[in-house]
Design an enzyme around this catalytic site. Structure first.
Site, PDB file in Angstrom:
ATOM      1  N   SER A  35      53.239  71.782  12.519  1.00  0.00           N
ATOM      2  CA  SER A  35      54.674  71.960  12.709  1.00  0.00           C
ATOM      3  C   SER A  35      55.416  70.716  12.222  1.00  0.00           C
ATOM      4  O   SER A  35      55.239  70.295  11.076  1.00  0.00           O
ATOM      5  CB  SER A  35      54.981  72.278  14.172  1.00  0.00           C
ATOM      6  OG  SER A  35      56.307  72.724  14.331  1.00  0.00           O
TER       7      SER A  35
ATOM      8  N   ASP B  87      54.361  83.283  11.041  1.00  0.00           N
ATOM      9  CA  ASP B  87      54.918  82.132  11.745  1.00  0.00           C
ATOM     10  C   ASP B  87      56.434  82.117  11.518  1.00  0.00           C
ATOM     11  O   ASP B  87      56.884  82.128  10.361  1.00  0.00           O
ATOM     12  CB  ASP B  87      54.283  80.855  11.193  1.00  0.00           C
ATOM     13  CG  ASP B  87      54.740  79.591  11.900  1.00  0.00           C
ATOM     14  OD1 ASP B  87      55.643  79.665  12.750  1.00  0.00           O
ATOM     15  OD2 ASP B  87      54.180  78.524  11.586  1.00  0.00           O
TER      16      ASP B  87
END
Length: 559
Positions: free
Chosen positions: A208, A487
């Site tokens: 991330s 995602d």
């Protein structure tokens, strides 16, 4: 008497289970996320027995069991400058890290696998050191595993409070310099050999935000970072990030997405007309919430749980699926499951409520879910406007170091952006209200961070400082880019639909995990054969390309 490994691991699982809802919500929901963070913290504190505490360097306290020694990993400390670029300042702080040497083979010469802790306490990353990607790669290379906590997070706090001025050293350049200084100078206890970079190959991993940092470290410090793995790496910073919800809309069960689209369209229509918005808010248990945009933000809150989906049995979240199931539930006592097969708004599906409000039963289900799972966090006797209102700036001007919500928000407001708005095209299908505008989502920046003596938060984040490092096109030899197919952060990664496709090679891996959500490769099981097939596959590929990279490594003096 020491606690057994399984008990310590259980404490870690509990810590992560509690941390995840706070993180997902306040990162996605802007000002409303901060309200939820505070409410959930208070709710949890009122219903739990305090754990044994110890005092950290700046006077706060944390759980000794969950933070200091989990699965046998004891916290260690490395001294860092507060400001790497001010040669006239000698201020320092202690940066926390943990080390896994269980697989270290000195005859192999390393490598060191370092995981960037990112925007949370490093303790929340220790499962990756124990059975996750750090342990997996260290096990197959005879290397040392490390989790390095990010400055300002967890206990690596360089300041006494989180005022605007005191947060001015929380930026990309300073945190990258921390990592570089650590790699070049750390001495690992119990290991005589010098494992500093560049004399030992270091593989830098992150997921991330930390994934973007991993990619940036490979670009900024190529002599120190021999290789990097950037998972779900948000290398494209953006002011508006409406695509986050678009991924969810397209990837969720189509029935659920239709329920959300139809419900939001109806809710927006009622709010804009004004005539029935009071009974609508009352239906959701929010009758005294004054601002319509605050109402829209509260009912958005379940959507952040999509990001919490995980294949690992100990960390899996069913929250989003439970929410979808609740939307589709026929009215209590109707006994007519066939109602779900009728089109939204069909007469048989309509329920007439107090105040003259008539809505499809999906909206009633939506309201019941919000009342049970969100509004219930508001203490009895306290108005929902006090709990969920976001227009009083004083509520965001609390600066003690317990206000950890201020940290990632400061990074959002200064360099990263990602304000989650509705689609810019008003006719585009949407699962969140059109009232969630850039103005609403970003207003907390000037409310929470008033100008200081030494630093002023910009009107809008300076995303150029991120994007100039490569943006969608960031690339380097021995830089792997790995993303999840569904995602919600994928639109901000090199696998975005806005980015050019690339060839997947051993030297520059470029991989998508089928059905994967957020950094799915970071979790692991002790026996890789027990993992889902797509996770076995990506872990096998990662082991292979890292070992191939290491075959080519040469010490600097012989390179």
């Amino acid at each position: 008497m020491k606690l057994a490994h399984s008990v310590l691991q259980g404490l870690l699982l509990g810590l992560l289970a509690e941390a995840t809802p706070y993180l997902d919500r306040y990162r996605v929901l802007g000002p409303q996320g901060v309200n939820l963070w505070k409410l959930e913290k208070a709710y949890a504190a009122a219903r739990s027995t305090p754990s044994p505490k110890f005092v950290v360097q700046d006077g706060s306290s944390e759980s000794a069991l969950s933070e200091e020694n989990v699965a046998g990993f004891k916290a260690q400390w490395f001294r860092q400058p507060v400001d790497h670029f001010d040669k006239n300042s000698d201020a320092t702080f202690r940066q926390r890290y943990w080390v896994n040497t269980r697989h270290y083979n000195p005859d192999n010469g390393g490598p060191v696998i370092v995981l960037d802790g990112g925007e949370t306490s490093g303790a929340n990353r220790l499962s990756f050191l124990d059975t996750g990607i750090v342990d997996i790669l260290a096990r197959h290379t005879g290397g040392v595993g490390v989790v390095l906590e990010h400055r300002y997070y967890g206990q690596s706090i360089p300041v006494a409070n989180f005022t605007t001025d005191n947060l001015r050293w929380l930026n990309n350049d300073q945190s990258a310099a921390d990592s570089a200084n650590f790699m070049a100078n750390v001495k690992f206890k119990g290991i005589e050999k010098d494992l500093t970079a560049p004399n030992t190959p270091w593989i830098y991993y992150g997921g991330s935000y930390a994934g973007a940092r991993a990619a940036h470290m490979r670009v900024l410090y190529p002599d120190l970072v021999y290789g990097a793995i950037a998972s779900s790496a948000v290398t494209h910073a953006a002011i508006i990030n409406w695509e986050y919800m678009e991924i969810i809309r397209n990837a969720a069960d189509p029935v659920c997405s239709r329920h959300l689209e139809n419900s939001i369209k109806t809710i927006d229509s009622i709010l804009s007309s004004g005539r029935l918005k009071r009974p609508l808010k009352a239906l959701f248990g929010l009758s005294d919430l004054r601002h319509d945009d605050d109402f829209a933000s509260v009912i958005e809150s379940p959507l952040g749980s999509w990001q919490s989906k995980c294949w690992h049995p100990d960390f899996a979240s069913t929250t989003f699926d439970d929410f979808c199931a609740a939307l589709d539930r026929p009215p209590f006592g109707s006994g007519l499951t066939s109602l779900s097969e009728l089109p939204y708004g069909a007469p048989e599906r309509m329920l007439t409520l107090p105040g003259g409000l008539a809505v499809d039963f999906t909206i009633v289900n939506y309201a019941n879910y919000i009342k049970k799972n969100v509004v219930s966090l508001c203490p009895e006797g306290v108005s929902t406007d006090l709990c969920f209102g976001s227009w009083d700036e004083e509520q965001y001007q609390v600066y003690d170091i317990g206000q950890e919500w201020r940290l990632w928000l400061f990074q959002v407001c200064t360099e990263w952006g990602y304000f989650m708005t509705s689609p810019p095209d008003p006719d585009h299908p949407r699962i969140i209200s059109k009232l969630l505008t850039l103005g609403y989502e970003s207003k907390i920046c000037h409310m929470a961070f008033p100008p200081g003596k030494h630093f002023t938060v910009p009107t809008m984040p300076n995303v150029t400082v991120v994007n100039q490092l490569g943006d969608f096109d960031i690339a380097a030899d021995r830089l792997a880019l790995i993303d999840g197919e569904i995602d919600p952060w994928r639109p901000a990664t090199p696998h975005s639909d806005y980015a050019y496709d690339r060839e997947d090679t051993v030297l520059r891996p470029f991989k998508v995990i089928p059905g994967g959500v957020h950094h799915f490769d970071e979790w692991g099981l002790p026996n890789l054969a027990d993992e889902p097939l797509e996770i076995q596959a990506i872990h096998g590929e990662m082991i292979y390309f890292v070992k191939e990279w290491l075959k080519e490594w040469k010490p600097p003096q012989t390179a």
